[in-house]
Design a protein around this motif. Structure first.
Motif, mmCIF file in Angstrom:
data_model
loop_
_atom_site.group_PDB
_atom_site.id
_atom_site.type_symbol
_atom_site.label_atom_id
_atom_site.label_comp_id
_atom_site.label_asym_id
_atom_site.label_seq_id
_atom_site.Cartn_x
_atom_site.Cartn_y
_atom_site.Cartn_z
ATOM 1 N N ILE A 154 0.841 -1.199 0.000
ATOM 2 C CA ILE A 154 0.000 0.000 0.000
ATOM 3 C C ILE A 154 0.872 1.243 0.000
ATOM 4 C CG2 ILE A 154 -1.688 1.330 1.329
ATOM 5 C CD1 ILE A 154 -2.804 -1.307 2.377
ATOM 6 N N ASP A 155 1.902 1.235 0.850
ATOM 7 C CA ASP A 155 2.805 2.383 0.958
ATOM 8 C C ASP A 155 3.554 2.634 -0.352
ATOM 9 O OD1 ASP A 155 1.992 2.599 3.575
ATOM 10 O OD2 ASP A 155 3.731 1.538 4.399
ATOM 11 N N ARG A 156 3.871 1.574 -1.100
ATOM 12 C CA ARG A 156 4.584 1.716 -2.363
ATOM 13 C C ARG A 156 3.655 2.094 -3.519
ATOM 14 N NH1 ARG A 156 7.181 -3.184 -0.711
ATOM 15 N NH2 ARG A 156 5.899 -4.356 -2.218
ATOM 16 N N GLY A 157 2.361 2.150 -3.248
ATOM 17 C CA GLY A 157 1.419 2.509 -4.303
ATOM 18 C C GLY A 157 1.024 1.354 -5.188
ATOM 19 N N GLU A 158 1.325 0.100 -4.776
ATOM 20 C CA GLU A 158 0.961 -1.075 -5.562
ATOM 21 C C GLU A 158 -0.461 -1.523 -5.274
ATOM 22 O OE1 GLU A 158 3.841 -4.041 -4.719
ATOM 23 O OE2 GLU A 158 5.553 -2.828 -5.378
ATOM 24 N N ILE A 159 -0.993 -1.113 -4.125
ATOM 25 C CA ILE A 159 -2.361 -1.432 -3.728
ATOM 26 C C ILE A 159 -3.014 -0.139 -3.246
ATOM 27 C CG2 ILE A 159 -3.802 -2.735 -2.110
ATOM 28 C CD1 ILE A 159 -1.681 -4.890 -2.051
ATOM 29 N N ALA A 160 -4.274 0.075 -3.656
ATOM 30 C CA ALA A 160 -4.949 1.330 -3.297
ATOM 31 C C ALA A 160 -6.322 1.051 -2.698
ATOM 32 C CB ALA A 160 -5.092 2.216 -4.535
ATOM 33 N N PRO A 161 -6.752 1.870 -1.729
ATOM 34 C CA PRO A 161 -8.093 1.713 -1.156
ATOM 35 C C PRO A 161 -9.157 2.130 -2.164
ATOM 36 C CG PRO A 161 -7.028 3.694 -0.304
ATOM 37 C CD PRO A 161 -5.986 2.962 -1.107
ATOM 38 N N ILE A 162 -10.287 1.403 -2.158
ATOM 39 C CA ILE A 162 -11.372 1.739 -3.078
ATOM 40 C C ILE A 162 -12.684 1.946 -2.330
ATOM 41 C CG2 ILE A 162 -10.361 0.608 -5.087
ATOM 42 C CD1 ILE A 162 -12.085 -1.819 -4.532
ATOM 43 N N PHE A 218 -9.287 -7.026 -2.379
ATOM 44 C CA PHE A 218 -9.136 -7.672 -1.089
ATOM 45 C C PHE A 218 -10.002 -6.946 -0.067
ATOM 46 C CE2 PHE A 218 -5.194 -8.908 -3.132
ATOM 47 C CZ PHE A 218 -4.934 -10.176 -2.630
ATOM 48 N N THR A 219 -10.502 -7.692 0.889
ATOM 49 C CA THR A 219 -11.150 -7.101 2.055
ATOM 50 C C THR A 219 -10.169 -7.192 3.214
ATOM 51 O OG1 THR A 219 -13.362 -7.735 1.329
ATOM 52 C CG2 THR A 219 -13.071 -7.271 3.668
ATOM 53 N N VAL A 220 -9.935 -6.063 3.877
ATOM 54 C CA VAL A 220 -8.945 -5.986 4.952
ATOM 55 C C VAL A 220 -9.639 -5.639 6.267
ATOM 56 C CG1 VAL A 220 -6.905 -4.768 5.811
ATOM 57 C CG2 VAL A 220 -7.126 -5.271 3.366
ATOM 58 N N ARG A 221 -9.397 -6.445 7.268
ATOM 59 C CA ARG A 221 -9.939 -6.181 8.602
ATOM 60 C C ARG A 221 -8.803 -5.701 9.506
ATOM 61 N NH1 ARG A 221 -13.697 -11.613 9.406
ATOM 62 N NH2 ARG A 221 -15.010 -11.290 7.563
ATOM 63 N N ARG A 222 -9.071 -4.646 10.226
ATOM 64 C CA ARG A 222 -8.068 -4.066 11.126
ATOM 65 C C ARG A 222 -8.576 -4.090 12.563
ATOM 66 N NH1 ARG A 222 -4.235 -0.942 8.208
ATOM 67 N NH2 ARG A 222 -4.755 -0.741 5.985
ATOM 68 N N ASN A 223 -7.616 -4.086 13.508
ATOM 69 C CA ASN A 223 -7.994 -4.045 14.915
ATOM 70 C C ASN A 223 -8.228 -2.600 15.342
ATOM 71 O OD1 ASN A 223 -5.450 -2.900 15.240
ATOM 72 N ND2 ASN A 223 -4.510 -4.810 15.963
ATOM 73 N N THR A 224 -8.509 -2.420 16.618
ATOM 74 C CA THR A 224 -8.822 -1.082 17.117
ATOM 75 C C THR A 224 -7.636 -0.131 16.996
ATOM 76 O OG1 THR A 224 -8.240 -1.832 19.353
ATOM 77 C CG2 THR A 224 -10.577 -1.921 18.708
ATOM 78 N N GLU A 225 -6.434 -0.680 16.888
ATOM 79 C CA GLU A 225 -5.236 0.141 16.752
ATOM 80 C C GLU A 225 -4.906 0.440 15.289
ATOM 81 O OE1 GLU A 225 -2.226 -2.045 18.732
ATOM 82 O OE2 GLU A 225 -3.007 -1.653 20.753
ATOM 83 N N LEU A 279 -2.887 -2.831 -8.040
ATOM 84 C CA LEU A 279 -2.637 -2.013 -9.229
ATOM 85 C C LEU A 279 -1.576 -2.585 -10.150
ATOM 86 C CD1 LEU A 279 -2.642 1.557 -7.624
ATOM 87 C CD2 LEU A 279 -4.573 0.192 -8.438
ATOM 88 N N THR A 280 -0.734 -3.491 -9.664
ATOM 89 C CA THR A 280 0.359 -4.011 -10.483
ATOM 90 C C THR A 280 0.493 -5.516 -10.293
ATOM 91 O OG1 THR A 280 2.007 -3.672 -8.726
ATOM 92 C CG2 THR A 280 1.663 -1.854 -10.271
ATOM 93 N N GLY A 281 1.212 -6.165 -11.212
ATOM 94 C CA GLY A 281 1.507 -7.589 -11.090
ATOM 95 C C GLY A 281 0.473 -8.466 -11.767
ATOM 96 N N TRP A 282 0.648 -9.796 -11.612
ATOM 97 C CA TRP A 282 -0.277 -10.751 -12.216
ATOM 98 C C TRP A 282 -1.694 -10.551 -11.705
ATOM 99 C CZ3 TRP A 282 0.876 -13.623 -16.279
ATOM 100 C CH2 TRP A 282 2.216 -13.923 -16.537
ATOM 101 N N ASP A 283 -1.826 -10.123 -10.446
ATOM 102 C CA ASP A 283 -3.141 -9.986 -9.839
ATOM 103 C C ASP A 283 -3.683 -8.565 -9.954
ATOM 104 O OD1 ASP A 283 -1.160 -9.028 -8.217
ATOM 105 O OD2 ASP A 283 -1.953 -9.873 -6.364
ATOM 106 N N ARG A 293 -12.100 -2.213 1.562
ATOM 107 C CA ARG A 293 -11.695 -2.931 0.356
ATOM 108 C C ARG A 293 -10.530 -2.222 -0.333
ATOM 109 N NH1 ARG A 293 -15.358 -2.892 -3.527
ATOM 110 N NH2 ARG A 293 -14.790 -4.898 -4.417
ATOM 111 N N TYR A 294 -9.631 -3.043 -0.929
ATOM 112 C CA TYR A 294 -8.447 -2.547 -1.613
ATOM 113 C C TYR A 294 -8.337 -3.227 -2.972
ATOM 114 C CZ TYR A 294 -6.894 -0.449 2.777
ATOM 115 O OH TYR A 294 -6.807 0.316 3.905
ATOM 116 N N ARG A 295 -7.700 -2.522 -3.923
ATOM 117 C CA ARG A 295 -7.514 -3.088 -5.252
ATOM 118 C C ARG A 295 -6.025 -3.093 -5.596
ATOM 119 N NH1 ARG A 295 -11.106 -3.642 -9.385
ATOM 120 N NH2 ARG A 295 -12.571 -2.248 -8.340
#
Length: 397
Positions: A31-39, A56-63, A47-51, A43-45
């Motif tokens: 995400i930090d490198r700009g290869e994956i972006a929030p949509i 993706f759906t990302v679940r985060r904790n309270t922190e 941006l580069t590579g075979w995929d 949910r994230y999409r």
């Protein structure tokens, strides 16, 4: 060397998911490198590579730390298990796998959980305690679950799954090939089958030995948003992402509109399927001509200029953008030439890679990554790819 995008995708997917499960920071680094972006939302999409284009759906904790990352396969699970049959295990490990596959279309439909039919019923609504039907509006629904799939007009013709896929059965039996995959996506709104074309393309046999496996996929829709379609593609469909890749990278396609005359087009497609094998062979010959043709850097520059012309009255900003594009393409060509040689084939691979993965997008209402995905789906750059291919072929003569 064998180029199998399906194996590469599966290997990268399996490794990626395992890495992300063990160490969520890997995902955050992308995400930090700009290869994956929030949509939006969680949910994230990619941006580069075979995929590229996968979500993706990302679940985060309270922190705010990533706890769970779920890849979205997009397969229909309405009837219980995932609606997928495959001759080879898919990256997500779902569906029914028959090693070495089967040639029986009825067995494929059953194993893929797509042996249901679709009905078209009038759209009803309630008004002043009375039930009315909407003129020229119908809902398509599954006969096994009763789930609504889409809203269509009176002229819309339902194509049953077995009817659309059966026309490939003769080809399967004739060439003793098997069904590679079949299944349903988005709750059954789309269904698909895939078979491998017997003749693979081998580029520079004895040298690069770059083998490209081709598949013939048929995709049928039931929600009124698209035509049925047959595509020749390097992708074996086994999830929502590979379905998108299959249409994006198709080298040939037939569209079949959902109208009364559409089935006639289906028969025409069957009659022309034999040309697919001839097409693959002809394409192999042309690609090998490109491999054997050395290319001067000046010729590469001329081709770039002919593909992207810059008017004399162009603004300084337009000229600057054109120069940046020129420099990026030249750098990509030099990089590709280390592996493929300074050839017309390396030039074509450069142009294709640039159009699919590097070219900038000036979106209006879409984010850049979504606009790039839409451009790939709509085939906006297909004409440029064909133009580059023709120009490079002229150099071989």
């Amino acid at each position: 060397m064998t180029t199998d995008v399906n194996t590469a995708f599966a290997q990268e997917k399996a490794a990626q998911i395992e890495d992300l499960r063990e160490e969520a920071r890997t995902f955050q680094e992308r995400i930090d490198r700009g290869e994956i972006a929030p949509i939006g939302g969680d949910r994230y999409r990619v941006l580069t590579g075979w995929d590229e284009g996968e979500t993706f759906t990302v679940r985060r904790n309270t922190e705010g730390r990533i706890e769970l990352i779920l890849a979205q396969h997009g397969l229909d699970t309405t009837a219980g298990g995932a609606a997928l049959y495959a001759s080879t295990p898919a990256w997500h490990g779902l569906g029914t796998v028959i090693p070495d596959g089967t040639t029986d279309i009825d067995e494929v439909l059953k194993l893929a959980r797509i042996d249901w039919e679709v009905n078209k019923q009038p759209v009803l609504y309630k008004w002043d305690d009375a039930i009315r039907d909407a003129a020229d509006r119908y809902v398509t629904l599954r006969t096994d679950t009763g789930d609504a799939l889409g809203t269509v007009g009176e002229r819309y013709k339902v194509f049953q799954n077995r009817r659309v896929f059966k026309f490939l059965q003769d080809l399967v039996q004739r060439y003793d090939t098997v069904w590679e995959s079949a299944g349903a996506l988005r709750g059954g709104r789309k269904v698909f089958v895939t078979m491998r074309i017997p003749h693979s393309i081998v580029i520079d046999r004895g040298g690069l030995n770059d083998e490209i496996a081709l598949y013939l996929a048929v995709i049928n829709s039931h929600d009124g948003t698209s035509s049925a379609e047959s595509v020749v593609t390097p992708w074996r469909i086994e999830c929502g992402n590979t379905e998108r890749f299959a249409t994006r990278d198709a080298v040939h396609r037939w569209g079949i509109r959902h109208t009364k005359g559409g089935l006639s087009a289906l028969e025409e497609a069957r009659r022309t399927l034999g040309l697919t094998l001839d097409y693959a062979k002809a394409f192999e010959v042309e690609e090998n001509q490109l491999v054997r043709t050395d290319l001067l850097i000046d010729d590469f520059h001329k081709m770039i200029d002919s593909l992207w012309t810059v008017d004399e009255d162009a603004t300084d900003r337009q000229k600057s953008f054109a120069q940046q594009r020129h420099d990026e393409l030249e750098g990509m060509f030099h990089e590709g030439a280390r592996k493929l040689g300074r050839t017309a084939y390396a030039a074509e691979r450069t142009i294709t890679d640039f159009l699919d993965h590097r070219i900038g997008v000036v979106p209006r209402n879409l984010s850049e990554d979504l606009a790039r995905a839409q451009r790939s789906l709509e085939g906006t750059n297909d004409d440029l790819k064909s133009k580059a291919h023709r120009k490079l072929l002229l150099l071989t003569q």
